[in-house]
Design a protein around this motif. Structure first.
Motif, PDB file in Angstrom:
ATOM      1  N   GLU A  28       1.044  -1.118  -0.151  1.00 55.95           N
ATOM      2  CA  GLU A  28      -0.020  -0.287   0.071  1.00 55.95           C
ATOM      3  C   GLU A  28       0.918   1.267   0.073  1.00 55.95           C
ATOM      4  O   GLU A  28       0.501   2.380   0.475  1.00 55.95           O
ATOM      5  N   ASP A  31      -1.233   3.731  -4.900  1.00 59.16           N
ATOM      6  CA  ASP A  31      -2.598   3.205  -5.172  1.00 59.16           C
ATOM      7  C   ASP A  31      -2.125   2.702  -6.852  1.00 59.16           C
ATOM      8  O   ASP A  31      -1.464   3.121  -7.325  1.00 59.16           O
ATOM      9  N   TYR A  81      -4.555  -2.973 -11.180  1.00 62.27           N
ATOM     10  CA  TYR A  81      -6.032  -2.954 -10.040  1.00 62.27           C
ATOM     11  C   TYR A  81      -6.086  -4.321  -9.695  1.00 62.27           C
ATOM     12  O   TYR A  81      -6.782  -4.557  -8.989  1.00 62.27           O
ATOM     13  N   TYR A  83      -4.273  -6.878  -9.065  1.00 62.12           N
ATOM     14  CA  TYR A  83      -3.270  -7.385  -7.735  1.00 62.12           C
ATOM     15  C   TYR A  83      -3.671  -6.293  -6.574  1.00 62.12           C
ATOM     16  O   TYR A  83      -3.175  -6.857  -5.559  1.00 62.12           O
ATOM     17  N   VAL A  84      -4.665  -5.525  -6.518  1.00 61.87           N
ATOM     18  CA  VAL A  84      -5.027  -4.904  -5.157  1.00 61.87           C
ATOM     19  C   VAL A  84      -5.651  -5.824  -4.252  1.00 61.87           C
ATOM     20  O   VAL A  84      -5.312  -5.822  -3.226  1.00 61.87           O
ATOM     21  N   GLN A  85      -6.513  -6.604  -5.005  1.00 61.60           N
ATOM     22  CA  GLN A  85      -7.367  -7.798  -4.489  1.00 61.60           C
ATOM     23  C   GLN A  85      -7.099  -9.338  -4.607  1.00 61.60           C
ATOM     24  O   GLN A  85      -7.909  -9.934  -4.684  1.00 61.60           O
ATOM     25  N   MET A  86      -6.016  -9.473  -5.147  1.00 60.37           N
ATOM     26  CA  MET A  86      -5.859 -10.772  -5.548  1.00 60.37           C
ATOM     27  C   MET A  86      -4.376 -11.249  -5.168  1.00 60.37           C
ATOM     28  O   MET A  86      -3.213 -10.329  -5.272  1.00 60.37           O
ATOM     29  N   ASP A  87      -3.988 -12.487  -4.809  1.00 59.95           N
ATOM     30  CA  ASP A  87      -2.979 -12.767  -4.286  1.00 59.95           C
ATOM     31  C   ASP A  87      -1.798 -13.236  -5.292  1.00 59.95           C
ATOM     32  O   ASP A  87      -2.428 -13.413  -6.771  1.00 59.95           O
ATOM     33  N   PRO A 140     -10.237 -15.597  -6.552  1.00 55.29           N
ATOM     34  CA  PRO A 140     -10.250 -14.222  -6.413  1.00 55.29           C
ATOM     35  C   PRO A 140     -11.771 -13.401  -6.521  1.00 55.29           C
ATOM     36  O   PRO A 140     -12.642 -14.284  -6.997  1.00 55.29           O
ATOM     37  N   PRO A 141     -11.755 -12.173  -6.206  1.00 57.39           N
ATOM     38  CA  PRO A 141     -13.037 -11.485  -6.426  1.00 57.39           C
ATOM     39  C   PRO A 141     -13.261 -11.592  -8.253  1.00 57.39           C
ATOM     40  O   PRO A 141     -12.427 -11.152  -8.799  1.00 57.39           O
ATOM     41  N   SER A 144     -11.536  -8.607  -9.839  1.00 54.48           N
ATOM     42  CA  SER A 144     -10.195  -8.654 -10.193  1.00 54.48           C
ATOM     43  C   SER A 144      -9.827  -9.806 -11.229  1.00 54.48           C
ATOM     44  O   SER A 144      -9.058  -9.733 -12.026  1.00 54.48           O
TER      45      SER A 144
END
Length: 280
Positions: A28, A31, A81, A83-87, A140-141, A144
């Motif tokens: 973080e 952004d 974007y 990779y913000v919510q993805m491992d 993942p979501p 994402s």
């Protein structure tokens, strides 16, 4: 040997880019929108300098294309974007599976058929890739997932466009330059909630200037000596190199899973390249 060296350097740059992105976005420090903006602008600056130093009057003139620029921007934006919510494992699996399938599908639609050895090698390499990445992934979501899928398709199409380049340095430079209008739109959209630290800025500059700008220029040169199938399968090395980078720089251990996957991926790539050489 020249193509082997350039391909190796570009794949190392791609792996380095993944590490830099994870450090910046996962920590973080910046952004995703600002990372993409700084990354592309840094790439433009470095490539314009390289273009000025290396371009001579007797070289064929080229100025990239808007299609390639859009594909480059879609890749960079979706990658950041997602990779913000993805491992890392999930993202790499989706991205490079999409790249490989896109390039092989387009090649087949253009009438280029896989030899039996190439098909066998591609299957072996992909099995090794899945074996390395799949066991540790989480679902993942959906947002994402589709952003990384779009990034993979865009990178596959961008790579295919580079195979027809007569001046890879110029094409890469002006493909980056042509992303500027899209970068400005992204800046206007994301400015109000941008997040930037010194660490994040430095990571984005290194990612854009070296791993992306220089790496993509070298890749476009290497593509002149690779078939579309070879280029697709070789890119499966990138997540493997990133995993090895984790061993070297993050004190991770070399597992039996990594050793087996390395053998499968490198063996499959060898079969693909050998199959193409034998075929003609």
């Amino acid at each position: 040997m020249k193509i082997v060296l350039l391909t190796s350097l570009s794949l190392i740059a791609f792996a380095g880019n993944s590490i830099l992105c994870r450090l910046a976005l996962g920590g973080e420090a910046i952004d995703a929108g600002t990372f993409t903006i700084v990354r592309l602008i840094s790439g433009i600056a470095v490539l314009l300098l390289i273009h000025r130093l290396l371009t001579t009057d007797n070289q064929p003139k080229s100025s990239g294309s808007w299609k390639s620029a859009v594909m480059l921007f879609v890749y960079a934006l979706g990658f950041s974007y997602a990779y913000v919510q993805m491992d890392t494992g999930t993202g790499a699996l989706i991205l490079f599976a999409a790249v490989q399938l896109t390039m092989i599908t387009v090649s087949l639609l253009q009438g280029n058929r896989l030899t039996r050895l190439e098909a066998l090698g591609a299957i072996i390499a992909f099995i090794g890739f899945v074996y390395l990445m799949l066991p540790g992934v989480t679902a993942p979501p959906m947002g994402s997932f589709f952003m990384m899928l779009a990034a993979g398709i865009a990178w596959g199409l961008y790579t295919l466009a580079g195979k027809g380049s007569t001046n890879p340095i110029q094409d890469t430079t002006f493909n980056f330059v042509r992303t500027l209008p899209l970068v400005l739109v992204l800046l206007l959209v994301t400015f109000s909630y941008s997040q930037l630290s010194t660490k994040g800025f430095i990571l984005a500059v290194v990612s854009g200037g070296l791993a992306s700008g220089v790496g993509y220029a070298v890749w476009y040169v290497a593509l002149t000596g690779l078939s579309a199938i070879q280029a697709a399968v070789l890119q499966l090395l990138v997540p493997l190199l990133a995993a090895l980078g984790g061993v070297l720089f993050a004190d991770e251990i070399i597992t039996s899973r990594l050793a087996v996957a390395t053998g499968l991926i490198l063996g499959g790539i060898g079969v693909v390249i050998g199959g193409r050489a034998k075929h003609g």
